[in-house]
Design a protein around this motif. Structure first.
Motif, short mmCIF file in Angstrom:
data_model
loop_
_atom_site.label_atom_id
_atom_site.label_comp_id
_atom_site.label_asym_id
_atom_site.label_seq_id
_atom_site.Cartn_x
_atom_site.Cartn_y
_atom_site.Cartn_z
N ARG A 32 29.39 5.46 77.86
CA ARG A 32 28.98 4.32 78.68
C ARG A 32 30.05 3.25 78.76
O ARG A 32 29.75 2.07 78.75
CB ARG A 32 27.67 3.76 78.14
CG ARG A 32 26.56 4.79 78.19
CD ARG A 32 25.27 4.25 77.72
NE ARG A 32 24.67 3.35 78.70
CZ ARG A 32 23.54 2.71 78.50
NH1 ARG A 32 22.88 2.86 77.37
NH2 ARG A 32 23.06 1.90 79.42
N LYS A 33 31.29 3.65 78.90
CA LYS A 33 32.39 2.69 78.95
C LYS A 33 32.59 2.11 80.35
O LYS A 33 33.24 1.10 80.51
CB LYS A 33 33.69 3.36 78.49
CG LYS A 33 33.62 3.82 77.04
CD LYS A 33 34.87 4.54 76.63
CE LYS A 33 34.72 5.06 75.21
NZ LYS A 33 35.77 5.93 74.80
N SER A 34 32.01 2.73 81.36
CA SER A 34 32.22 2.32 82.74
C SER A 34 31.13 1.37 83.23
O SER A 34 30.21 1.04 82.50
CB SER A 34 32.26 3.57 83.62
OG SER A 34 31.10 4.36 83.39
N ASP A 35 31.25 0.97 84.51
CA ASP A 35 30.23 0.09 85.07
C ASP A 35 28.94 0.87 85.34
O ASP A 35 28.89 2.09 85.19
CB ASP A 35 30.74 -0.61 86.34
CG ASP A 35 31.02 0.34 87.50
OD1 ASP A 35 30.41 1.43 87.58
OD2 ASP A 35 31.85 -0.01 88.35
N LEU A 36 27.89 0.16 85.72
CA LEU A 36 26.56 0.77 85.85
C LEU A 36 26.52 1.86 86.91
O LEU A 36 25.88 2.89 86.72
CB LEU A 36 25.52 -0.31 86.14
CG LEU A 36 25.39 -1.42 85.10
CD1 LEU A 36 24.24 -2.35 85.45
CD2 LEU A 36 25.26 -0.87 83.69
N GLU A 37 27.20 1.64 88.04
CA GLU A 37 27.20 2.66 89.09
C GLU A 37 27.90 3.92 88.61
O GLU A 37 27.45 5.04 88.87
CB GLU A 37 27.87 2.13 90.36
CG GLU A 37 27.80 3.13 91.50
CD GLU A 37 28.38 2.60 92.81
OE1 GLU A 37 29.27 3.28 93.36
OE2 GLU A 37 27.94 1.53 93.27
N GLU A 38 29.00 3.76 87.89
CA GLU A 38 29.72 4.93 87.37
C GLU A 38 28.87 5.67 86.33
O GLU A 38 28.88 6.89 86.27
CB GLU A 38 31.06 4.49 86.77
CG GLU A 38 31.99 5.64 86.47
CD GLU A 38 32.42 6.45 87.69
OE1 GLU A 38 32.64 7.67 87.51
OE2 GLU A 38 32.51 5.91 88.80
N GLN A 39 28.10 4.93 85.52
CA GLN A 39 27.20 5.58 84.57
C GLN A 39 26.14 6.39 85.31
O GLN A 39 25.80 7.51 84.91
CB GLN A 39 26.52 4.54 83.67
CG GLN A 39 27.47 3.90 82.68
CD GLN A 39 26.79 2.83 81.85
OE1 GLN A 39 25.61 2.94 81.54
NE2 GLN A 39 27.54 1.80 81.51
N ALA A 40 25.60 5.83 86.40
CA ALA A 40 24.61 6.55 87.20
C ALA A 40 25.21 7.83 87.78
O ALA A 40 24.57 8.89 87.79
CB ALA A 40 24.06 5.66 88.30
N LYS A 41 26.45 7.74 88.24
CA LYS A 41 27.14 8.92 88.79
C LYS A 41 27.37 9.96 87.69
O LYS A 41 27.13 11.16 87.89
CB LYS A 41 28.47 8.51 89.41
CG LYS A 41 29.24 9.66 90.00
CD LYS A 41 30.55 9.20 90.61
CE LYS A 41 31.32 10.36 91.23
NZ LYS A 41 32.61 9.92 91.78
N THR A 42 27.83 9.51 86.52
CA THR A 42 28.09 10.42 85.40
C THR A 42 26.82 11.16 85.00
O THR A 42 26.84 12.38 84.79
CB THR A 42 28.68 9.65 84.20
OG1 THR A 42 29.92 9.06 84.61
CG2 THR A 42 28.91 10.55 83.00
N LEU A 43 25.71 10.43 84.89
CA LEU A 43 24.45 11.08 84.51
C LEU A 43 23.99 12.03 85.61
O LEU A 43 23.53 13.14 85.32
CB LEU A 43 23.36 10.05 84.22
CG LEU A 43 22.08 10.63 83.64
CD1 LEU A 43 22.33 11.22 82.25
CD2 LEU A 43 20.98 9.58 83.57
N PHE A 44 24.12 11.62 86.86
CA PHE A 44 23.66 12.47 87.96
C PHE A 44 24.42 13.79 88.01
O PHE A 44 23.85 14.83 88.32
CB PHE A 44 23.75 11.74 89.30
CG PHE A 44 23.07 12.47 90.40
CD1 PHE A 44 21.68 12.45 90.52
CD2 PHE A 44 23.78 13.25 91.30
CE1 PHE A 44 21.02 13.17 91.52
CE2 PHE A 44 23.14 13.96 92.30
CZ PHE A 44 21.76 13.92 92.41
N PHE A 45 25.70 13.76 87.68
CA PHE A 45 26.51 14.98 87.74
C PHE A 45 26.77 15.61 86.37
O PHE A 45 27.63 16.49 86.24
CB PHE A 45 27.82 14.71 88.48
CG PHE A 45 27.61 14.46 89.95
CD1 PHE A 45 27.21 15.48 90.79
CD2 PHE A 45 27.76 13.19 90.47
CE1 PHE A 45 26.98 15.25 92.15
CE2 PHE A 45 27.54 12.95 91.83
CZ PHE A 45 27.15 13.98 92.66
N ALA A 46 26.03 15.20 85.35
CA ALA A 46 26.19 15.77 84.01
C ALA A 46 25.86 17.27 84.04
O ALA A 46 25.00 17.71 84.80
CB ALA A 46 25.27 15.05 83.02
#
Length: 156
Positions: A32-46
């Motif tokens: 979770r080092k990135s901003d909130l949108e990037e976290q949402a993207k990371t989780l969506f494409f996990a």
């Protein structure tokens, strides 16, 4: 048109998922080092399943990442209309499922869960070592439950 993970309500929901997971399991689901949108993207494409449902009497999915959508062979739009019980193979009784969900609700989470699931096209698969956890907001209000797993095998 924005991607699913870019929608403000999905970014907010992702934070509820991640914060609840960390609080209950004492570890991060994703970095979770990135901003909130990037976290949402990371989780969506996990590369593992993350799915959640709300608090309706017959809980309906309100989130599923791309791995979930691919595994269940379902579109985002159709997932959001699907009661979570519809993805459980009939041989798991409603009583067993209710007991598991209640146990997760009371403890906050369960791990090492396994079960048989069914895709929207009728294919059966077994999940192993799933974690089911309660989702709350910053105020501690109960919002539903989520599940994650990375081990599954299709059954013949």
């Amino acid at each position: 048109m924005s991607e699913i993970w870019q929608k403000p309500e999905i970014i907010d929901w992702t934070q509820n998922l991640l914060n609840s997971y960390e609080k209950l399991l004492k570890k991060a689901l994703i970095a979770r080092k990135s901003d909130l949108e990037e976290q949402a993207k990371t989780l969506f494409f996990a590369p593992f399943v993350v799915a959640s449902h709300g608090i309706e009497k017959d809980p309906i999915f309100n989130y599923g990442n791309q791995t979930t959508l691919d595994l269940w062979e379902i579109s985002w739009e159709n997932l959001l209309k699907t009661p979570s019980r519809k993805t459980v193979k009939d041989n798991l009784s409603e009583a067993e499922r209710a007991k598991m969900l209640l146990q997760a609700k009371e403890k906050g989470f369960i791990d090492h869960y396994q079960g048989i699931r069914i895709t929207s096209k009728g294919k059966l698969f077994k999940i192993n070592n799933a974690i089911v956890w309660n989702i709350t907001n910053h105020q501690g209000t109960y919002l539903g439950q989520a599940a994650t797993f990375s081990e599954w095998e299709f059954l013949s």
